[in-house]
Design a protein around this motif. Structure first.
Motif, PDB file in Angstrom:
ATOM      1  N   ARG A  10       0.833  -1.199   0.000  1.00 26.48           N
ATOM      2  CA  ARG A  10       0.000   0.000   0.000  1.00 26.48           C
ATOM      3  C   ARG A  10       0.871   1.255   0.000  1.00 26.48           C
ATOM      4  O   ARG A  10       1.832   1.372   0.758  1.00 26.48           O
ATOM      5  CB  ARG A  10      -0.888   0.001   1.251  1.00 26.48           C
ATOM      6  CG  ARG A  10      -1.906   1.130   1.286  1.00 26.48           C
ATOM      7  CD  ARG A  10      -2.596   1.207   2.640  1.00 26.48           C
ATOM      8  NE  ARG A  10      -3.357   0.009   2.972  1.00 26.48           N
ATOM      9  CZ  ARG A  10      -4.631  -0.193   2.644  1.00 26.48           C
ATOM     10  NH1 ARG A  10      -5.299   0.724   1.967  1.00 26.48           N
ATOM     11  NH2 ARG A  10      -5.254  -1.309   2.997  1.00 26.48           N
ATOM     12  N   GLY A  11       0.538   2.200  -0.880  1.00 33.90           N
ATOM     13  CA  GLY A  11       1.256   3.462  -0.938  1.00 33.90           C
ATOM     14  C   GLY A  11       2.575   3.394  -1.684  1.00 33.90           C
ATOM     15  O   GLY A  11       3.272   4.398  -1.804  1.00 33.90           O
ATOM     16  N   ALA A  12       2.917   2.210  -2.196  1.00 31.04           N
ATOM     17  CA  ALA A  12       4.192   2.028  -2.896  1.00 31.04           C
ATOM     18  C   ALA A  12       3.972   1.956  -4.407  1.00 31.04           C
ATOM     19  O   ALA A  12       2.870   2.178  -4.898  1.00 31.04           O
ATOM     20  CB  ALA A  12       4.891   0.774  -2.375  1.00 31.04           C
ATOM     21  N   THR A  13       5.037   1.644  -5.127  1.00 28.87           N
ATOM     22  CA  THR A  13       4.969   1.591  -6.588  1.00 28.87           C
ATOM     23  C   THR A  13       5.528   0.280  -7.114  1.00 28.87           C
ATOM     24  O   THR A  13       6.229  -0.448  -6.396  1.00 28.87           O
ATOM     25  CB  THR A  13       5.778   2.737  -7.215  1.00 28.87           C
ATOM     26  OG1 THR A  13       7.175   2.520  -6.928  1.00 28.87           O
ATOM     27  CG2 THR A  13       5.339   4.092  -6.685  1.00 28.87           C
ATOM     28  N   ALA A  14       5.221   0.020  -8.379  1.00 31.14           N
ATOM     29  CA  ALA A  14       5.786  -1.149  -9.053  1.00 31.14           C
ATOM     30  C   ALA A  14       7.309  -1.078  -9.056  1.00 31.14           C
ATOM     31  O   ALA A  14       7.992  -2.083  -8.861  1.00 31.14           O
ATOM     32  CB  ALA A  14       5.238  -1.227 -10.475  1.00 31.14           C
ATOM     33  N   GLU A  15       7.841   0.133  -9.260  1.00 28.81           N
ATOM     34  CA  GLU A  15       9.307   0.297  -9.258  1.00 28.81           C
ATOM     35  C   GLU A  15       9.897  -0.070  -7.899  1.00 28.81           C
ATOM     36  O   GLU A  15      10.981  -0.651  -7.824  1.00 28.81           O
ATOM     37  CB  GLU A  15       9.697   1.731  -9.625  1.00 28.81           C
ATOM     38  CG  GLU A  15       9.518   2.080 -11.096  1.00 28.81           C
ATOM     39  CD  GLU A  15       8.107   2.560 -11.437  1.00 28.81           C
ATOM     40  OE1 GLU A  15       7.217   2.515 -10.535  1.00 28.81           O
ATOM     41  OE2 GLU A  15       7.891   2.957 -12.599  1.00 28.81           O
ATOM     42  N   ASP A  16       9.178   0.277  -6.825  1.00 28.50           N
ATOM     43  CA  ASP A  16       9.660  -0.061  -5.480  1.00 28.50           C
ATOM     44  C   ASP A  16       9.869  -1.565  -5.332  1.00 28.50           C
ATOM     45  O   ASP A  16      10.916  -2.018  -4.859  1.00 28.50           O
ATOM     46  CB  ASP A  16       8.660   0.393  -4.404  1.00 28.50           C
ATOM     47  CG  ASP A  16       8.566   1.896  -4.268  1.00 28.50           C
ATOM     48  OD1 ASP A  16       9.524   2.593  -4.645  1.00 28.50           O
ATOM     49  OD2 ASP A  16       7.519   2.386  -3.793  1.00 28.50           O
ATOM     50  N   ILE A  17       8.863  -2.339  -5.707  1.00 31.86           N
ATOM     51  CA  ILE A  17       8.951  -3.790  -5.503  1.00 31.86           C
ATOM     52  C   ILE A  17       9.953  -4.404  -6.472  1.00 31.86           C
ATOM     53  O   ILE A  17      10.649  -5.366  -6.125  1.00 31.86           O
ATOM     54  CB  ILE A  17       7.559  -4.466  -5.580  1.00 31.86           C
ATOM     55  CG1 ILE A  17       7.589  -5.888  -5.012  1.00 31.86           C
ATOM     56  CG2 ILE A  17       6.978  -4.456  -6.973  1.00 31.86           C
ATOM     57  CD1 ILE A  17       7.669  -5.969  -3.510  1.00 31.86           C
ATOM     58  N   ILE A  18      10.086  -3.845  -7.672  1.00 28.03           N
ATOM     59  CA  ILE A  18      11.099  -4.349  -8.603  1.00 28.03           C
ATOM     60  C   ILE A  18      12.496  -4.147  -8.023  1.00 28.03           C
ATOM     61  O   ILE A  18      13.400  -4.951  -8.260  1.00 28.03           O
ATOM     62  CB  ILE A  18      10.958  -3.691  -9.994  1.00 28.03           C
ATOM     63  CG1 ILE A  18       9.811  -4.362 -10.759  1.00 28.03           C
ATOM     64  CG2 ILE A  18      12.251  -3.791 -10.795  1.00 28.03           C
ATOM     65  CD1 ILE A  18       9.537  -3.782 -12.119  1.00 28.03           C
ATOM     66  N   GLY A  19      12.674  -3.109  -7.204  1.00 27.17           N
ATOM     67  CA  GLY A  19      13.967  -2.900  -6.550  1.00 27.17           C
ATOM     68  C   GLY A  19      14.409  -4.095  -5.722  1.00 27.17           C
ATOM     69  O   GLY A  19      15.609  -4.352  -5.560  1.00 27.17           O
ATOM     70  N   LEU A  20      13.443  -4.852  -5.224  1.00 20.67           N
ATOM     71  CA  LEU A  20      13.747  -6.048  -4.444  1.00 20.67           C
ATOM     72  C   LEU A  20      14.329  -7.166  -5.308  1.00 20.67           C
ATOM     73  O   LEU A  20      15.039  -8.044  -4.810  1.00 20.67           O
ATOM     74  CB  LEU A  20      12.452  -6.519  -3.769  1.00 20.67           C
ATOM     75  CG  LEU A  20      12.470  -7.746  -2.879  1.00 20.67           C
ATOM     76  CD1 LEU A  20      13.329  -7.498  -1.637  1.00 20.67           C
ATOM     77  CD2 LEU A  20      11.047  -8.121  -2.472  1.00 20.67           C
ATOM     78  N   SER A  21      14.039  -7.124  -6.599  1.00 21.49           N
ATOM     79  CA  SER A  21      14.427  -8.232  -7.486  1.00 21.49           C
ATOM     80  C   SER A  21      15.937  -8.420  -7.569  1.00 21.49           C
ATOM     81  O   SER A  21      16.412  -9.525  -7.821  1.00 21.49           O
ATOM     82  CB  SER A  21      13.840  -8.036  -8.887  1.00 21.49           C
ATOM     83  OG  SER A  21      14.424  -6.913  -9.517  1.00 21.49           O
ATOM     84  N   SER A  22      16.688  -7.366  -7.317  1.00 22.22           N
ATOM     85  CA  SER A  22      18.153  -7.486  -7.400  1.00 22.22           C
ATOM     86  C   SER A  22      18.707  -8.396  -6.304  1.00 22.22           C
ATOM     87  O   SER A  22      19.848  -8.854  -6.390  1.00 22.22           O
ATOM     88  CB  SER A  22      18.810  -6.105  -7.309  1.00 22.22           C
ATOM     89  OG  SER A  22      18.507  -5.497  -6.070  1.00 22.22           O
ATOM     90  N   HIS A  23      17.900  -8.681  -5.277  1.00 21.15           N
ATOM     91  CA  HIS A  23      18.338  -9.549  -4.183  1.00 21.15           C
ATOM     92  C   HIS A  23      17.867 -10.993  -4.361  1.00 21.15           C
ATOM     93  O   HIS A  23      18.177 -11.851  -3.530  1.00 21.15           O
ATOM     94  CB  HIS A  23      17.814  -9.008  -2.851  1.00 21.15           C
ATOM     95  CG  HIS A  23      18.261  -7.617  -2.547  1.00 21.15           C
ATOM     96  ND1 HIS A  23      19.534  -7.317  -2.101  1.00 21.15           N
ATOM     97  CD2 HIS A  23      17.620  -6.434  -2.656  1.00 21.15           C
ATOM     98  CE1 HIS A  23      19.648  -6.009  -1.931  1.00 21.15           C
ATOM     99  NE2 HIS A  23      18.493  -5.451  -2.266  1.00 21.15           N
ATOM    100  N   LEU A  24      17.102 -11.253  -5.421  1.00 17.76           N
ATOM    101  CA  LEU A  24      16.535 -12.583  -5.640  1.00 17.76           C
ATOM    102  C   LEU A  24      17.268 -13.317  -6.759  1.00 17.76           C
ATOM    103  O   LEU A  24      17.812 -12.689  -7.676  1.00 17.76           O
ATOM    104  CB  LEU A  24      15.047 -12.463  -5.981  1.00 17.76           C
ATOM    105  CG  LEU A  24      14.174 -11.742  -4.942  1.00 17.76           C
ATOM    106  CD1 LEU A  24      12.757 -11.557  -5.462  1.00 17.76           C
ATOM    107  CD2 LEU A  24      14.164 -12.502  -3.621  1.00 17.76           C
ATOM    108  N   ASN A  25      17.258 -14.643  -6.693  1.00 18.26           N
ATOM    109  CA  ASN A  25      17.936 -15.468  -7.707  1.00 18.26           C
ATOM    110  C   ASN A  25      17.049 -15.632  -8.946  1.00 18.26           C
ATOM    111  O   ASN A  25      16.554 -16.714  -9.235  1.00 18.26           O
ATOM    112  CB  ASN A  25      18.255 -16.858  -7.141  1.00 18.26           C
ATOM    113  CG  ASN A  25      19.266 -16.810  -6.025  1.00 18.26           C
ATOM    114  OD1 ASN A  25      20.035 -15.861  -5.911  1.00 18.26           O
ATOM    115  ND2 ASN A  25      19.278 -17.833  -5.193  1.00 18.26           N
ATOM    116  N   ILE A  26      16.876 -14.523  -9.659  1.00 19.02           N
ATOM    117  CA  ILE A  26      15.906 -14.550 -10.774  1.00 19.02           C
ATOM    118  C   ILE A  26      16.492 -13.907 -12.030  1.00 19.02           C
ATOM    119  O   ILE A  26      15.774 -13.290 -12.800  1.00 19.02           O
ATOM    120  CB  ILE A  26      14.595 -13.842 -10.364  1.00 19.02           C
ATOM    121  CG1 ILE A  26      14.877 -12.436  -9.841  1.00 19.02           C
ATOM    122  CG2 ILE A  26      13.851 -14.652  -9.302  1.00 19.02           C
ATOM    123  CD1 ILE A  26      13.641 -11.584  -9.670  1.00 19.02           C
TER     124      ILE A  26
END
Length: 205
Positions: free
Chosen positions: A26-42
């Motif tokens: 809530r209150g965040a953006t798609a870009e915010d959550i994509i920022g997490l992707s750099s820490h995942l094995n994906i």
């Protein structure tokens, strides 16, 4: 209702063998959550992050009666169904589609995959539970066929009671999901490295 606004990252959907749908809080953006992707094995995944209209998937707490969160909740579920259909149409089977969300996005992740249980690639819920003033088991159909799911949460958490996390885990397990639930004492409403490590080990391995 939610407009179909999507931010993409990672591999091109036409060249990827796996896809990850990421759902912001809530209150965040798609870009915010994509920022997490750099820490995942994906690194070989296509990453798809829809943007909630007005930055929220539904207006009230996930513990409110679902009718109070309409039509936004149903709109969010419909949007995810469309995104899955688009990914399938690009040649990626559901068993290679993954989900990850934080907070409100984690609740929506669990709600969507449990309403549409099948062999998914996997799901990660960083602080979330199934949606409603109570658990509406009649909404949940299908068989996860061993889909790996990681749920991490704090006890206590200001938005998500740990009892709802436990209840959600039990529902998913009863539908044959392979759920790992980890409760962290006084973690706060955030994502910590141990959760990332578990997500990578259990879901994005």
């Amino acid at each position: 209702m939610h407009k179909k606004e999507i931010v993409i990252a990672g591999k091109s959907i036409n060249n990827a063998k796996k896809a990850l749908i990421m759902l912001h809080g809530r209150g965040a953006t798609a870009e915010d959550i994509i920022g997490l992707s750099s820490h995942l094995n994906i690194k070989d995944y296509a990453i798809i992050a829809p943007q909630a209209t007005n930055y929220t998937w539904y207006p009230y707490s996930f513990l409110a009666p679902p009718s109070q969160n309409e039509p936004w909740l149903s709109g969010a579920i419909t949007l995810l169904s469309e995104i899955v259909s688009d990914i399938n149409a690009s040649g990626i089977a559901s068993e290679n589609i993954y989900f990850a969300g934080f907070s409100q996005g984690a609740c929506l992740t669990l709600e969507f995959v449990t309403r549409n249980a099948r062999k998914w690639g996997g799901a990660v819920a960083f602080t979330g539970g199934l949606i409603g003033d109570k658990i509406y088991t009649e909404n949940y159909k299908g068989d996860f066929e061993g889909t790996p799911v990681f749920i991490g949460t704090s006890d206590p958490d200001m938005h998500v009671p740990v009892e709802r996390v436990y209840a959600s885990t039990n529902i998913l397990k009863s539908m044959n999901a392979s759920v790992t639930e980890k409760v962290y004492a006084n973690m706060g409403h955030t994502i910590i490295p141990d959760e990332i490590e578990n997500a990578n080990k259990l879901v994005f391995s």
